[in-house]
Write a protein that holds these residues in place. Structure first.
Motif, PDB file in Angstrom:
ATOM      1  N   LEU A 157       0.842  -1.194   0.000  1.00 24.75           N
ATOM      2  CA  LEU A 157       0.000   0.000   0.000  1.00 24.75           C
ATOM      3  C   LEU A 157       0.875   1.241   0.000  1.00 24.75           C
ATOM      4  O   LEU A 157       1.860   1.320   0.741  1.00 24.75           O
ATOM      5  N   THR A 158       0.509   2.182  -0.856  1.00 21.93           N
ATOM      6  CA  THR A 158       1.177   3.484  -0.819  1.00 21.93           C
ATOM      7  C   THR A 158       0.091   4.513  -0.521  1.00 21.93           C
ATOM      8  O   THR A 158      -1.022   4.142  -0.182  1.00 21.93           O
ATOM      9  N   ASN A 159       0.401   5.787  -0.657  1.00 16.34           N
ATOM     10  CA  ASN A 159      -0.602   6.825  -0.384  1.00 16.34           C
ATOM     11  C   ASN A 159      -1.108   6.815   1.055  1.00 16.34           C
ATOM     12  O   ASN A 159      -2.265   7.125   1.317  1.00 16.34           O
ATOM     13  N   ILE A 160      -0.259   6.402   1.974  1.00 14.69           N
ATOM     14  CA  ILE A 160      -0.644   6.445   3.383  1.00 14.69           C
ATOM     15  C   ILE A 160       0.349   7.338   4.106  1.00 14.69           C
ATOM     16  O   ILE A 160       1.552   7.189   3.916  1.00 14.69           O
ATOM     17  N   THR A 272      -5.189   8.331   4.444  1.00 16.14           N
ATOM     18  CA  THR A 272      -4.985   8.265   3.005  1.00 16.14           C
ATOM     19  C   THR A 272      -5.932   9.252   2.341  1.00 16.14           C
ATOM     20  O   THR A 272      -6.998   9.550   2.890  1.00 16.14           O
ATOM     21  N   ASP A 273      -5.530   9.766   1.188  1.00 17.00           N
ATOM     22  CA  ASP A 273      -6.425  10.693   0.483  1.00 17.00           C
ATOM     23  C   ASP A 273      -7.234   9.968  -0.584  1.00 17.00           C
ATOM     24  O   ASP A 273      -7.896  10.580  -1.397  1.00 17.00           O
ATOM     25  N   ARG A 274      -7.189   8.643  -0.585  1.00 16.39           N
ATOM     26  CA  ARG A 274      -7.843   7.895  -1.662  1.00 16.39           C
ATOM     27  C   ARG A 274      -9.210   7.341  -1.297  1.00 16.39           C
ATOM     28  O   ARG A 274      -9.832   6.651  -2.078  1.00 16.39           O
ATOM     29  N   LEU A 275      -9.683   7.632  -0.101  1.00 15.86           N
ATOM     30  CA  LEU A 275     -10.968   7.065   0.320  1.00 15.86           C
ATOM     31  C   LEU A 275     -12.022   8.130   0.589  1.00 15.86           C
ATOM     32  O   LEU A 275     -13.056   7.841   1.188  1.00 15.86           O
ATOM     33  N   GLY A 276     -11.778   9.365   0.156  1.00 13.68           N
ATOM     34  CA  GLY A 276     -12.761  10.411   0.413  1.00 13.68           C
ATOM     35  C   GLY A 276     -12.736  10.837   1.871  1.00 13.68           C
ATOM     36  O   GLY A 276     -11.692  10.801   2.525  1.00 13.68           O
ATOM     37  N   ALA A 277     -13.912  11.179   2.394  1.00 14.47           N
ATOM     38  CA  ALA A 277     -13.991  11.804   3.723  1.00 14.47           C
ATOM     39  C   ALA A 277     -13.491  10.886   4.847  1.00 14.47           C
ATOM     40  O   ALA A 277     -12.901  11.346   5.814  1.00 14.47           O
ATOM     41  N   GLN A 278     -13.735   9.571   4.710  1.00 17.64           N
ATOM     42  CA  GLN A 278     -13.358   8.643   5.782  1.00 17.64           C
ATOM     43  C   GLN A 278     -11.950   8.113   5.519  1.00 17.64           C
ATOM     44  O   GLN A 278     -11.775   6.953   5.155  1.00 17.64           O
ATOM     45  N   CYS A 304      -3.341   0.438  19.317  1.00 15.07           N
ATOM     46  CA  CYS A 304      -3.622   0.938  17.985  1.00 15.07           C
ATOM     47  C   CYS A 304      -4.664   0.051  17.317  1.00 15.07           C
ATOM     48  O   CYS A 304      -4.683  -1.154  17.541  1.00 15.07           O
ATOM     49  N   ALA A 305      -5.558   0.647  16.544  1.00 15.90           N
ATOM     50  CA  ALA A 305      -6.606  -0.121  15.859  1.00 15.90           C
ATOM     51  C   ALA A 305      -6.624   0.202  14.375  1.00 15.90           C
ATOM     52  O   ALA A 305      -6.520   1.362  13.985  1.00 15.90           O
ATOM     53  N   MET A 306      -6.761  -0.849  13.578  1.00 14.72           N
ATOM     54  CA  MET A 306      -6.859  -0.680  12.132  1.00 14.72           C
ATOM     55  C   MET A 306      -8.262  -0.981  11.686  1.00 14.72           C
ATOM     56  O   MET A 306      -8.838  -1.997  12.086  1.00 14.72           O
ATOM     57  N   GLY A 307      -8.823  -0.130  10.852  1.00 20.18           N
ATOM     58  CA  GLY A 307     -10.161  -0.370  10.313  1.00 20.18           C
ATOM     59  C   GLY A 307     -10.056  -1.237   9.062  1.00 20.18           C
ATOM     60  O   GLY A 307      -9.537  -0.803   8.039  1.00 20.18           O
ATOM     61  N   LEU A 308     -10.522  -2.470   9.173  1.00 19.69           N
ATOM     62  CA  LEU A 308     -10.300  -3.416   8.062  1.00 19.69           C
ATOM     63  C   LEU A 308     -11.108  -3.078   6.813  1.00 19.69           C
ATOM     64  O   LEU A 308     -10.612  -3.221   5.702  1.00 19.69           O
ATOM     65  N   GLU A 309     -12.354  -2.624   6.981  1.00 20.62           N
ATOM     66  CA  GLU A 309     -13.141  -2.271   5.792  1.00 20.62           C
ATOM     67  C   GLU A 309     -12.415  -1.207   4.981  1.00 20.62           C
ATOM     68  O   GLU A 309     -12.320  -1.291   3.757  1.00 20.62           O
ATOM     69  N   ARG A 310     -11.904  -0.193   5.672  1.00 20.85           N
ATOM     70  CA  ARG A 310     -11.231   0.901   4.948  1.00 20.85           C
ATOM     71  C   ARG A 310      -9.928   0.424   4.324  1.00 20.85           C
ATOM     72  O   ARG A 310      -9.568   0.827   3.225  1.00 20.85           O
ATOM     73  N   LEU A 311      -9.215  -0.432   5.045  1.00 20.81           N
ATOM     74  CA  LEU A 311      -7.953  -0.960   4.530  1.00 20.81           C
ATOM     75  C   LEU A 311      -8.202  -1.772   3.257  1.00 20.81           C
ATOM     76  O   LEU A 311      -7.474  -1.645   2.259  1.00 20.81           O
ATOM     77  N   ILE A 312      -9.242  -2.585   3.275  1.00 23.84           N
ATOM     78  CA  ILE A 312      -9.550  -3.429   2.121  1.00 23.84           C
ATOM     79  C   ILE A 312     -10.046  -2.579   0.958  1.00 23.84           C
ATOM     80  O   ILE A 312      -9.669  -2.795  -0.196  1.00 23.84           O
ATOM     81  N   GLU A 313     -10.842  -1.572   1.275  1.00 18.24           N
ATOM     82  CA  GLU A 313     -11.292  -0.643   0.236  1.00 18.24           C
ATOM     83  C   GLU A 313     -10.077   0.043  -0.410  1.00 18.24           C
ATOM     84  O   GLU A 313      -9.997   0.170  -1.633  1.00 18.24           O
ATOM     85  N   LEU A 314      -9.120   0.424   0.414  1.00 17.47           N
ATOM     86  CA  LEU A 314      -7.921   1.085  -0.122  1.00 17.47           C
ATOM     87  C   LEU A 314      -7.141   0.142  -1.037  1.00 17.47           C
ATOM     88  O   LEU A 314      -6.672   0.542  -2.106  1.00 17.47           O
ATOM     89  N   GLN A 316      -8.398  -2.234  -2.734  1.00 16.16           N
ATOM     90  CA  GLN A 316      -9.169  -2.429  -3.961  1.00 16.16           C
ATOM     91  C   GLN A 316      -9.126  -1.209  -4.873  1.00 16.16           C
ATOM     92  O   GLN A 316      -9.003  -1.358  -6.089  1.00 16.16           O
ATOM     93  N   VAL A 317      -9.201  -0.001  -4.298  1.00 17.36           N
ATOM     94  CA  VAL A 317      -9.084   1.169  -5.185  1.00 17.36           C
ATOM     95  C   VAL A 317      -7.660   1.295  -5.725  1.00 17.36           C
ATOM     96  O   VAL A 317      -7.429   1.941  -6.734  1.00 17.36           O
TER      97      VAL A 317
END
Ligand code: ATP
Ligand code: MG
Length: 429
Positions: A157-160, A272-278, A304-314, A316-317
């Motif tokens: 993953l980049t853009n983080i 990340t700037d690739r997922l819009g507002a969230q 520390c907590a990672m949001g998996l839905e957002r990570l997977i969306e990232l 995929q995009v």
């Protein structure tokens, strides 16, 4: 009752076309955690409401508006966990894991918050958490951030980017809070309703406001960095130096505070700037006072907590796709007698070739139907047990990828032939 029952709003099914991607992400993250010495802990999804109310703070959004709370049959007030740390600390204390020990723990699972569902924001969502107990210095803070960086690298993953701040010690926070209250009180007319509430309850969180109308006022607010005591300052300086040493870039964001009340000193977010507002995919910080607050001995901690839905969306995009593994072999069977023999033969193949993905034709059907199913399954090869083959203790093998002739192979030699044929298609042992 008639009509279809639907899922609860904001709670999603994760279907078979998505699960390979989830497992890919989970496997990489868990593997990195193991390599840094973190061990898995599992504890219940439901806890007494009081646990969350006390630790997260009555006045936070989570406790006041977002919790799934219910009364059970014994009249106990229970809550589906909105976050992980409270349960983890409860479990750690109850099982004697925290006193005078260093513990590095991780866990994964669903969390529940009654928020307004939107892109990147669900009511049931999934997080991986990691927490380190018994270490108060900036070294573990740095290592945790380095570990996140390694996860991003291994997920490709980049853009983080990393946002970093300190909330200082309690003394620092108390001093700073006074200054903030003075500042925002003197501009009361410019505060929105939310911020007026926060001014009373939790003034630091005004800095977290997402209302554009508040931006200017917040930008001109006094900065915590001007009020740090020596301990807070040293910790932060040391942490930054350690991150510099390993070339981890960070943006100091003096307005970064956490949604939960128990944080102090280091706080950070990966955005990340690739997922819009969230755009926050991972958030964490130090909570040195929580264990004591729960009745334990003073125990510094960071988590520390990672949001998996957002990570997977990232992922995929960013163009990542992953399919389910198709079977290697589809097993076609003439009739019931062939099926009885086929079930036995299939088991012996599975034993001989543990990596083999073998799909038996269940539910009958003529050869044409079964060959159609075989094609649809994506298998490389079909093996066919017809009447003649059954008599001769043999099977036919046919490629589903080219027009080559069907061959006949004895049951005894089948495992070897499959091994050879599959090795030609795949990189198999
Ligand atoms: P936000 O400001 O986005 O509401 P938060 O401060 O409530 O975030 P945390 O409790 O720190 O978030 O959770 C850590 C991470 O979990 C977030 O950065 C995000 O990736 C994810 N997360 C939090 N709430 C949700 C949700 N409702 N749906 C999906 N993911 C979430
Ligand atoms: Mg939130």
């Amino acid at each position: 009752m008639s009509g279809k029952i639907q899922a609860i709003r904001g709670m999603h099914d994760i279907l078979p076309d998505q699960t390979p991607c989830w497992r890919h992400v989970e496997k990489i993250i868990i593997d990195v955690l193991n390599r840094y010495g973190y061990q898995e802990i599992r504890f219940p999804i439901v806890e007494k409401t009081e646990l969350f109310a006390r630790s997260i703070g009555e006045l936070t959004d989570i406790v006041s508006k977002e919790m799934y709370t219910f009364v059970d049959r014994n009249n106990e007030q229970l809550t589906l966990r909105p976050e992980g740390t409270a349960g983890c600390v409860r479990a750690g204390l109850e099982n004697g894991l925290l006193h005078n020990q260093i513990q590095k723990l991780w866990y994964i699972g669903p969390m529940f918050r009654h928020e307004r569902p939107q892109k990147g924001r669900q009511r049931q969502f999934h997080q991986i958490w990691f927490e380190a107990f018994g270490l108060g210095g900036p070294d573990i803070d740095a290592e945790m951030i380095m570990m996140c960086t390694r996860m991003w690298q291994e997920l490709e993953l980049t853009n983080i980017s990393l946002q970093l701040n300190t909330l200082g010690t309690l003394q620092t926070r108390n001093r700073y809070q006074k200054v903030l209250i003075e500042y925002f009180s003197s501009h009361r007319d410019r505060l929105d309703e939310d911020s007026k509430q926060r001014l009373q309850n939790n003034p630091l969180r005004i800095l977290d406001s997402k209302n554009p109308a508040m931006r200017e006022l917040i930008a001109a607010a006094p900065l915590i960095h001007d009020y740090l005591d020596a301990e807070s300052e040293d910790h932060f300086v040391e942490l930054k130096a350690m991150l510099d040493d390993v070339n981890i870039a960070y943006n100091i964001n003096p307005h970064l505070v956490r949604g939960l009340d128990y944080y102090g000193k280091t706080v950070f977010e990966w955005i990340t700037d690739r997922l819009g507002a969230q755009g926050t995919i991972c958030a964490g910080g130090r909570y040195d006072m929580l264990v004591e607050y729960f009745g334990g001995k003073p125990t510094p901690a960071i988590g520390c907590a990672m949001g998996l839905e957002r990570l997977i969306e990232l992922l995929q995009v960013s163009g990542y796709t992953l399919d389910n593994d198709p079977p290697h072999v589809y097993f076609i069977l003439a009739d019931d007698t062939a099926t009885r023999a086929g079930l036995k033969l299939a088991e012996s193949l599975r034993k001989a070739l543990p990596y083999l993905r073998l799909l038996m034709n269940c539910g009958g059907g003529n050869f044409k139907t079964q060959f159609k199913r075989a094609d649809k399954s994506g298998a490389l090869l079909a093996i066919v047990l017809g009447d003649d083959e059954l008599k001769n203790q043999a099977v036919g093998i046919k490629s589903l990828r080219d027009e080559s002739e069907q061959e006949t192979v004895s049951w005894a030699g089948l495992a070897d032939v499959l091994r050879q044929k599959l090795a030609g298609y795949l990189n198999l042992p």
